[in-house]
Enzyme design. Structure first.
Site, PDB file in Angstrom:
ATOM      1  N   ASP A  34     -37.696 -24.161 -37.632  1.00 54.31           N
ATOM      2  CA  ASP A  34     -38.311 -23.209 -36.688  1.00 54.31           C
ATOM      3  C   ASP A  34     -39.249 -23.916 -35.698  1.00 54.31           C
ATOM      4  OD1 ASP A  34     -40.384 -23.961 -38.275  1.00 54.31           O
ATOM      5  OD2 ASP A  34     -40.976 -21.938 -38.897  1.00 54.31           O
ATOM      6  N   LYS A 189     -54.598 -32.860   0.680  1.00 56.72           N
ATOM      7  CA  LYS A 189     -53.479 -32.083   0.127  1.00 56.72           C
ATOM      8  C   LYS A 189     -53.957 -30.687  -0.273  1.00 56.72           C
ATOM      9  CE  LYS A 189     -52.482 -32.313  -4.449  1.00 56.72           C
ATOM     10  NZ  LYS A 189     -52.205 -32.986  -5.721  1.00 56.72           N
ATOM     11  N   SER A 220     -46.352 -35.507 -11.733  1.00 51.32           N
ATOM     12  CA  SER A 220     -45.728 -34.445 -12.521  1.00 51.32           C
ATOM     13  C   SER A 220     -44.358 -34.135 -11.905  1.00 51.32           C
ATOM     14  CB  SER A 220     -46.651 -33.233 -12.561  1.00 51.32           C
ATOM     15  OG  SER A 220     -46.068 -32.203 -13.310  1.00 51.32           O
TER      16      SER A 220
HETATM   17  C1  R5P Z   1     -53.595 -33.385  -9.106  1.00 47.72           C
HETATM   18  O1  R5P Z   1     -54.393 -33.290  -8.202  1.00 47.72           O
HETATM   19  C2  R5P Z   1     -53.161 -34.716  -9.653  1.00 47.72           C
HETATM   20  O2  R5P Z   1     -54.054 -35.722  -9.333  1.00 47.72           O
HETATM   21  C3  R5P Z   1     -51.774 -35.094  -9.173  1.00 47.72           C
HETATM   22  O3  R5P Z   1     -51.809 -35.367  -7.791  1.00 47.72           O
HETATM   23  C4  R5P Z   1     -50.795 -33.994  -9.446  1.00 47.72           C
HETATM   24  O4  R5P Z   1     -50.889 -33.566 -10.765  1.00 47.72           O
HETATM   25  C5  R5P Z   1     -49.388 -34.445  -9.155  1.00 47.72           C
HETATM   26  O5  R5P Z   1     -48.534 -33.361  -9.345  1.00 47.72           O
HETATM   27  P1  R5P Z   1     -47.093 -33.314  -8.701  1.00 47.72           P
HETATM   28  O6  R5P Z   1     -46.429 -34.626  -9.043  1.00 47.72           O
HETATM   29  O7  R5P Z   1     -46.427 -32.148  -9.346  1.00 47.72           O
HETATM   30  O8  R5P Z   1     -47.262 -33.131  -7.237  1.00 47.72           O
END
Ligand code: R5P
Length: 294
Positions: A34, A189, A220
């Site tokens: 599970d 950004k 990410s």
């Molecule tokens: C957020 O500000 C972190 O420093 C990274 O820039 C962010 O987590 C990157 O995320 P992703 O690759 O999804 O743009």
């Protein structure tokens, strides 16, 4: 001191133990049908100072629960003190209420670390170091940006331009430029809090004909880095590289960044991934050695 290499960081934990010449405690682990986690410590921990090495990249919740179970089991079996090395600290990005009613998830993680018997935390480039001040156990974040910059320096990228893809990462570009000896800069950004979409403002960077390296704590989905790569290429950078401490590399993040025009993406073993090249072991072993010396 004995080191427990947790299921998510077995190799890293063993490397740290090897550098320091300390014994490891093996962990038998499996998932029940599970999906619940099973953990068994295969050697004695009674009376020992124990270091658990367990990063909490994807699958974050499983890796976190394994960390808590490991710590609780070690204490229950008589460990004297527990230091947790958690290179990637999951949920650190949810450090405030961005929208009304949101959970401040990292606060919950802080409470659970203490409750599970962890006495001290060492993490690496935590997203926002202020969150650690609120933890009820001593917690510190060390930086691996120097290790990443060293990697590029050893590849002949001395004097490359160090770029932060957003203001939050500006300190990384500054730190890297101290190793590389070149210029640095950062972009602005914005992220849509509902869709997660990232928009990066273009600004003039003095990169024409130069090599450039983007430094960030986390990659990410790759959107942030890909946007920065495109801006550098558009402004005439010769070659563009991307570096991060925690390569979560969700979905097609790697392809996205390479397609934007990057030559290479370099991450650490904080999160084992398809871009992991640099090991955190020497840095973490040094942090522990300083602790042993007192
Ligand atoms: C957020 O500000 C972190 O420093 C990274 O820039 C962010 O987590 C990157 O995320 P992703 O690759 O999804 O743009």
């Amino acid at each position: 001191m004995k080191i427990i290499p947790g299921p998510s960081s077995t190799e890293l934990g063993r490397k740290i133990a090897e550098i320091l010449g300390v014994e490891t405690v093996s962990v038998a682990h499996k998932k029940f049908p599970d999906s619940e986690s099973y953990i068994r410590l295969e050697e004695e921990v009674k009376g020992e100072e124990i270091v658990i090495v367990q990063s909490t990249g994807p699958p974050q919740d499983t890796n976190l629960i394994q960390l808590f179970i490991l710590a609780d089991a070690a204490k229950d079996l008589g460990a004297k003190r527990i230091i947790a090395i958690v290179p990637y600290l999951a949920y650190a990005r949810q450090d405030k209420r961005f929208l009304p009613g949101e959970a401040i998830s990292i606060q919950t993680i802080g409470k659970l670390l203490k409750t599970s018997g962890i006495d001290e935390l060492i993490t690496v480039n935590v997203h926002e170091s202020k969150v650690l001040e609120k933890f009820e156990i001593p917690a510190k974040s060390i930086s691996a940006i120097g290790l990443l910059a060293d990697y590029f320096k050893s590849k002949g990228l001395e004097r490359a331009f160090a770029l932060a893809p957003d203001e939050g990462a500006a300190e990384f570009a500054i730190e890297a430029s101290k190793v590389l000896g070149g210029d640095y800069g950062w972009l602005h950004k914005e992220r849509d809090r509902y869709t997660g979409e990232v928009r990066t403002e273009e600004k003039n960077l003095d990169v024409s004909g130069k090599d450039a390296i983007i430094f960030d704590d986390i990659i990410s989905t790759g959107g942030t880095t890909a946007n920065a790569v495109k801006i550098l290429r558009k402004q005439g950078a010769r070659r563009v590289f991307a570096a991060c401490v925690h390569p979560l590399m969700i979905g097609n993040a790697k392809e996205r960044i390479l397609q934007a025009g990057a030559e290479e993406i370099v991450g650490t073993d904080s999160v084992p991934s398809n871009v992991t090249i640099v090991s955190l072991a020497p840095l973490l072993a040094k942090a522990l050695a300083e602790k042993i010396k007192g």
